[in-house]
Design a protein around this motif. Structure first.
Motif, PDB file in Angstrom:
ATOM      1  N   ASP A 116      -7.320  -1.453   2.295  1.00 46.00           N
ATOM      2  CA  ASP A 116      -6.796  -0.287   3.002  1.00 46.00           C
ATOM      3  C   ASP A 116      -6.706   0.940   2.103  1.00 46.00           C
ATOM      4  O   ASP A 116      -6.728   2.074   2.601  1.00 46.00           O
ATOM      5  CB  ASP A 116      -5.420  -0.604   3.595  1.00 46.00           C
ATOM      6  CG  ASP A 116      -5.495  -1.635   4.703  1.00 46.00           C
ATOM      7  OD1 ASP A 116      -6.134  -1.351   5.734  1.00 46.00           O
ATOM      8  OD2 ASP A 116      -4.936  -2.735   4.539  1.00 46.00           O
ATOM      9  N   SER A 117      -6.604   0.746   0.798  1.00 50.75           N
ATOM     10  CA  SER A 117      -6.599   1.881  -0.125  1.00 50.75           C
ATOM     11  C   SER A 117      -7.906   2.661  -0.030  1.00 50.75           C
ATOM     12  O   SER A 117      -7.907   3.897  -0.119  1.00 50.75           O
ATOM     13  CB  SER A 117      -6.382   1.406  -1.562  1.00 50.75           C
ATOM     14  OG  SER A 117      -5.037   1.062  -1.800  1.00 50.75           O
ATOM     15  N   LEU A 172       3.657  -0.772   3.838  1.00 52.12           N
ATOM     16  CA  LEU A 172       3.361   0.603   3.436  1.00 52.12           C
ATOM     17  C   LEU A 172       4.605   1.256   2.846  1.00 52.12           C
ATOM     18  O   LEU A 172       5.591   1.490   3.555  1.00 52.12           O
ATOM     19  CB  LEU A 172       2.866   1.401   4.646  1.00 52.12           C
ATOM     20  CG  LEU A 172       2.699   2.914   4.457  1.00 52.12           C
ATOM     21  CD1 LEU A 172       1.748   3.225   3.304  1.00 52.12           C
ATOM     22  CD2 LEU A 172       2.204   3.554   5.756  1.00 52.12           C
ATOM     23  N   ARG A 211      -1.852  10.245   2.641  1.00 49.37           N
ATOM     24  CA  ARG A 211      -0.618   9.779   3.283  1.00 49.37           C
ATOM     25  C   ARG A 211      -0.776   9.733   4.799  1.00 49.37           C
ATOM     26  O   ARG A 211      -0.377   8.757   5.445  1.00 49.37           O
ATOM     27  CB  ARG A 211       0.555  10.685   2.911  1.00 49.37           C
ATOM     28  CG  ARG A 211       1.874  10.155   3.475  1.00 49.37           C
ATOM     29  CD  ARG A 211       2.997  11.167   3.398  1.00 49.37           C
ATOM     30  NE  ARG A 211       4.227  10.618   3.953  1.00 49.37           N
ATOM     31  CZ  ARG A 211       5.271  11.351   4.317  1.00 49.37           C
ATOM     32  NH1 ARG A 211       5.232  12.676   4.178  1.00 49.37           N
ATOM     33  NH2 ARG A 211       6.336  10.769   4.827  1.00 49.37           N
ATOM     34  N   VAL A 214       6.197  -0.212   7.852  1.00 46.96           N
ATOM     35  CA  VAL A 214       6.386   1.022   7.088  1.00 46.96           C
ATOM     36  C   VAL A 214       7.786   1.033   6.476  1.00 46.96           C
ATOM     37  O   VAL A 214       8.792   0.898   7.177  1.00 46.96           O
ATOM     38  CB  VAL A 214       6.183   2.264   7.978  1.00 46.96           C
ATOM     39  CG1 VAL A 214       6.380   3.537   7.151  1.00 46.96           C
ATOM     40  CG2 VAL A 214       4.797   2.249   8.616  1.00 46.96           C
ATOM     41  N   TRP A 232       1.069  -4.037   9.977  1.00 48.76           N
ATOM     42  CA  TRP A 232       1.722  -3.098   9.065  1.00 48.76           C
ATOM     43  C   TRP A 232       3.218  -3.008   9.300  1.00 48.76           C
ATOM     44  O   TRP A 232       3.689  -3.091  10.427  1.00 48.76           O
ATOM     45  CB  TRP A 232       1.125  -1.705   9.242  1.00 48.76           C
ATOM     46  CG  TRP A 232      -0.276  -1.543   8.751  1.00 48.76           C
ATOM     47  CD1 TRP A 232      -1.415  -1.987   9.370  1.00 48.76           C
ATOM     48  CD2 TRP A 232      -0.705  -0.874   7.562  1.00 48.76           C
ATOM     49  NE1 TRP A 232      -2.516  -1.640   8.640  1.00 48.76           N
ATOM     50  CE2 TRP A 232      -2.113  -0.954   7.527  1.00 48.76           C
ATOM     51  CE3 TRP A 232      -0.029  -0.215   6.540  1.00 48.76           C
ATOM     52  CZ2 TRP A 232      -2.858  -0.391   6.485  1.00 48.76           C
ATOM     53  CZ3 TRP A 232      -0.769   0.345   5.514  1.00 48.76           C
ATOM     54  CH2 TRP A 232      -2.165   0.254   5.484  1.00 48.76           C
ATOM     55  N   GLU A 286       0.839  -1.189   0.000  1.00 48.82           N
ATOM     56  CA  GLU A 286       0.000   0.000   0.000  1.00 48.82           C
ATOM     57  C   GLU A 286       0.879   1.246   0.000  1.00 48.82           C
ATOM     58  O   GLU A 286       2.086   1.161   0.206  1.00 48.82           O
ATOM     59  CB  GLU A 286      -0.914   0.021   1.238  1.00 48.82           C
ATOM     60  CG  GLU A 286      -1.980  -1.070   1.259  1.00 48.82           C
ATOM     61  CD  GLU A 286      -3.178  -0.735   0.387  1.00 48.82           C
ATOM     62  OE1 GLU A 286      -3.197   0.352  -0.227  1.00 48.82           O
ATOM     63  OE2 GLU A 286      -4.102  -1.566   0.310  1.00 48.82           O
ATOM     64  N   GLY A 287       0.232   2.399  -0.210  1.00 46.60           N
ATOM     65  CA  GLY A 287       0.974   3.646  -0.111  1.00 46.60           C
ATOM     66  C   GLY A 287       0.446   4.720  -1.020  1.00 46.60           C
ATOM     67  O   GLY A 287      -0.350   4.464  -1.932  1.00 46.60           O
ATOM     68  N   ALA A 333      -1.426   2.388   9.882  1.00 45.55           N
ATOM     69  CA  ALA A 333      -0.266   1.590  10.307  1.00 45.55           C
ATOM     70  C   ALA A 333      -0.070   1.672  11.815  1.00 45.55           C
ATOM     71  O   ALA A 333       0.299   0.682  12.463  1.00 45.55           O
ATOM     72  CB  ALA A 333       0.985   2.067   9.585  1.00 45.55           C
ATOM     73  N   ASP A 349       5.958   4.311   2.074  1.00 43.51           N
ATOM     74  CA  ASP A 349       5.678   5.691   2.440  1.00 43.51           C
ATOM     75  C   ASP A 349       6.637   6.653   1.740  1.00 43.51           C
ATOM     76  O   ASP A 349       7.849   6.395   1.676  1.00 43.51           O
ATOM     77  CB  ASP A 349       5.803   5.853   3.957  1.00 43.51           C
ATOM     78  CG  ASP A 349       5.524   7.270   4.409  1.00 43.51           C
ATOM     79  OD1 ASP A 349       4.484   7.823   3.984  1.00 43.51           O
ATOM     80  OD2 ASP A 349       6.344   7.824   5.164  1.00 43.51           O
ATOM     81  N   THR A 353       0.792  -6.139   5.749  1.00 47.47           N
ATOM     82  CA  THR A 353       0.676  -5.022   4.814  1.00 47.47           C
ATOM     83  C   THR A 353       1.943  -4.179   4.879  1.00 47.47           C
ATOM     84  O   THR A 353       2.363  -3.755   5.960  1.00 47.47           O
ATOM     85  CB  THR A 353      -0.551  -4.145   5.138  1.00 47.47           C
ATOM     86  OG1 THR A 353      -1.742  -4.934   5.007  1.00 47.47           O
ATOM     87  CG2 THR A 353      -0.625  -2.960   4.193  1.00 47.47           C
ATOM     88  N   TYR A 408      -2.783   6.710   5.742  1.00 51.12           N
ATOM     89  CA  TYR A 408      -2.007   5.464   5.726  1.00 51.12           C
ATOM     90  C   TYR A 408      -1.171   5.328   6.996  1.00 51.12           C
ATOM     91  O   TYR A 408      -1.112   4.247   7.613  1.00 51.12           O
ATOM     92  CB  TYR A 408      -1.082   5.434   4.507  1.00 51.12           C
ATOM     93  CG  TYR A 408      -1.685   4.808   3.285  1.00 51.12           C
ATOM     94  CD1 TYR A 408      -2.198   3.508   3.321  1.00 51.12           C
ATOM     95  CD2 TYR A 408      -1.731   5.491   2.076  1.00 51.12           C
ATOM     96  CE1 TYR A 408      -2.744   2.924   2.192  1.00 51.12           C
ATOM     97  CE2 TYR A 408      -2.274   4.906   0.940  1.00 51.12           C
ATOM     98  CZ  TYR A 408      -2.785   3.623   1.010  1.00 51.12           C
ATOM     99  OH  TYR A 408      -3.315   3.041  -0.114  1.00 51.12           O
TER     100      TYR A 408
END
Length: 216
Positions: free
Chosen positions: A96-97, A131, A165, A181, A179, A6-7, A172, A133, A129, A168
């Motif tokens: 999560d998006s 992320l 952002r 990151v 999550w 994700e991100g 997390a 970032d 997940t 997200y």
């Protein structure tokens, strides 16, 4: 095992998931790799509507329902069968998006979204997940360089992307056990190495499930 990337825009999810899938295959895992929105014939048709730059009048509720429809088809046609077959599933974006973009980005009610997402996915959430970032301005600049991939979502104002952002990062923080990151502003090789280390470290904690690894 079900793992998602994700991100915000420009984090490199699409290229990284391809290399991550190749790496895991080399480690002996049976991989099913997919993306959102899309991944099935029906979902791809919905994707065309969602990404079309001419659909500027689309309401956030419409976005939510279209994403959920595409996701429901992907879960039932691809993700769930692959998991039942003992495969390690990787997805470029997932539920999560919707929380980040439509929830935090468009300020839609998060509790309502979670109910819709549970319905659309049959309560199937990722085990891990990742992320990717990145600073919003840096990420969007990357997308400008890749002009052929520019779509309706990149047209939103900068403040929208900042909310995404922040959303997200909030998600997390709420579920640190799920999550991880990753700083996506680092070099591509460094980010890929971090992804590989996070995934292999996670899978090693669950040898009984073995993530779809072949015994051959």
């Amino acid at each position: 095992m079900f793992i998602t990337l994700e991100g915000p825009e420009g984090g490199g999810k699409t290229t990284h998931i391809e290399s991550l899938a190749r790496f895991l295959k080399q480690q002996g895992y049976k991989i099913c790799s997919t993306c959102e929105p899309g991944g099935t014939s029906i979902s791809d048709q919905i994707r065309d509507v969602l990404k079309n730059k001419s659909n500027t009048s689309m309401h956030p509720r419409t976005e939510i329902l279209l994403f959920c429809a595409a996701r429901a088809q992907l879960v039932e046609e691809v993700i769930r069968p692959a998991l039942d077959d003992g495969m390690l599933v990787l997805s470029d974006r997932y539920a999560d998006s919707t929380l980040a973009y439509q929830g935090y980005g468009h300020n839609m009610d998060l509790d309502t979204l979670r109910q819709l997402l549970n319905f659309a996915t049959g309560n199937r959430w990722p085990d891990l997940t990742l992320l990717l970032d990145i600073d919003v301005e840096q990420g969007l600049q990357r997308k400008i360089v890749q002009a052929d991939d520019w779509n309706r979502f990149e047209e939103y104002q900068l403040e929208f992307h900042r909310r995404v952002r922040s959303g997200y990062l909030a998600l997390a923080q709420q579920e640190p056990q799920r999550w991880r990151v990753i700083d996506a502003s680092q070099t591509w090789d460094t980010v890929q190495q971090n992804l590989q280390e996070e995934v292999t470290g996670f899978l090693e904690k669950f040898p009984q499930k073995n993530g779809g690894k072949s015994s051959a």
